[in-house]
Design a protein around this motif. Structure first.
Motif, mmCIF file in Angstrom:
data_model
loop_
_atom_site.group_PDB
_atom_site.id
_atom_site.type_symbol
_atom_site.label_atom_id
_atom_site.label_comp_id
_atom_site.label_asym_id
_atom_site.label_seq_id
_atom_site.Cartn_x
_atom_site.Cartn_y
_atom_site.Cartn_z
ATOM 1 N N SER A 8 28.632 -0.408 15.490
ATOM 2 C CA SER A 8 29.553 -0.234 16.618
ATOM 3 C C SER A 8 30.888 -0.907 16.341
ATOM 4 C CB SER A 8 28.948 -0.804 17.899
ATOM 5 O OG SER A 8 27.783 -0.102 18.245
ATOM 6 N N ILE A 9 30.839 -2.116 15.807
ATOM 7 C CA ILE A 9 32.072 -2.833 15.469
ATOM 8 C C ILE A 9 32.856 -2.050 14.419
ATOM 9 C CG2 ILE A 9 33.001 -4.911 14.348
ATOM 10 C CD1 ILE A 9 30.701 -6.459 15.756
ATOM 11 N N ASP A 10 32.171 -1.525 13.415
ATOM 12 C CA ASP A 10 32.834 -0.755 12.374
ATOM 13 C C ASP A 10 33.508 0.485 12.955
ATOM 14 O OD1 ASP A 10 33.491 -0.332 9.574
ATOM 15 O OD2 ASP A 10 32.060 1.342 9.650
ATOM 16 N N ALA A 11 32.868 1.130 13.927
ATOM 17 C CA ALA A 11 33.462 2.317 14.556
ATOM 18 C C ALA A 11 34.718 1.936 15.341
ATOM 19 C CB ALA A 11 32.442 2.990 15.472
ATOM 20 N N VAL A 12 34.668 0.814 16.064
ATOM 21 C CA VAL A 12 35.833 0.373 16.836
ATOM 22 C C VAL A 12 36.979 0.024 15.890
ATOM 23 C CG1 VAL A 12 36.708 -1.469 18.332
ATOM 24 C CG2 VAL A 12 34.501 -0.413 18.827
ATOM 25 N N VAL A 13 36.693 -0.723 14.852
ATOM 26 C CA VAL A 13 37.725 -1.109 13.882
ATOM 27 C C VAL A 13 38.237 0.128 13.143
ATOM 28 C CG1 VAL A 13 38.189 -2.458 11.792
ATOM 29 C CG2 VAL A 13 36.860 -3.465 13.667
ATOM 30 N N GLY A 14 37.341 1.036 12.825
ATOM 31 C CA GLY A 14 37.744 2.280 12.160
ATOM 32 C C GLY A 14 38.671 3.124 12.999
ATOM 33 N N ASP A 15 38.628 2.922 14.323
ATOM 34 C CA ASP A 15 39.504 3.640 15.245
ATOM 35 C C ASP A 15 40.840 2.924 15.418
ATOM 36 O OD1 ASP A 15 39.971 5.846 16.963
ATOM 37 O OD2 ASP A 15 39.452 4.625 18.714
#
Length: 154
Positions: A8-15
């Motif tokens: 989830s953190i990776d998805a937020v940072v990826g955005d």
């Protein structure tokens, strides 16, 4: 940390968003400094961190001088029936336009639905573990009656 949280953190940072993990006091100090600096930021905080910031920010003097009021039950009922958004505790400024229209909680959420979609507005009120805390928001109210730009909302 479990894998799903890291995903989830990776998805937020990826955005393109930042994620910060620190002790409660550090996070609260970051929010306070953001408020003092006048910079605009949105923080998604656990309830206890948001309550600590609110206790510091909402002094008796600031409460007296602000135009923020609890949204009435009748207005919450209108929000539910006309916008399809379920709200509980909710506060908002009330601004009277020169045309006579009062811009309050309903109009604020109506504008939010127009700008972000009903699902985004619903998602804010459906968060169970998170409180959205906006520091120095850059938000201009627009009268739904005459489309005139109104003052900034707190």
């Amino acid at each position: 940390m479990e894998q799903s949280l890291l995903t989830s953190i990776d998805a937020v940072v990826g955005d393109g968003r930042a994620t910060i993990s620190a002790d409660d006091s550090v996070i609260v100090d970051i929010v306070k400094e953001t408020i003092r600096s006048g910079r605009t930021a949105s923080f998604y905080l656990p309830q206890h961190q948001a309550e600590a910031v609110k206790a510091w920010y909402w002094t008796s003097e600031r409460i007296k001088s602000s135009n923020i009021r609890v949204v009435w039950e009748e207005e919450k009922a209108r929000i539910r029936s006309e916008l399809g958004v379920e709200v509980n505790s909710f506060r908002c400024s009330r601004i009277e336009c020169e045309c006579g229209q009062v811009y309050g909680g309903f109009e604020f959420l109506q504008q939010g639905v127009r700008e972000h979609g009903v699902d985004a507005v619903k998602a804010v009120f459906e968060m169970k573990n998170t409180m959205l805390f906006r520091a120095n928001p850059a938000f201009r109210a627009i009268c739904p009656n005459c489309r005139e730009m109104l003052g900034d909302l707190e």
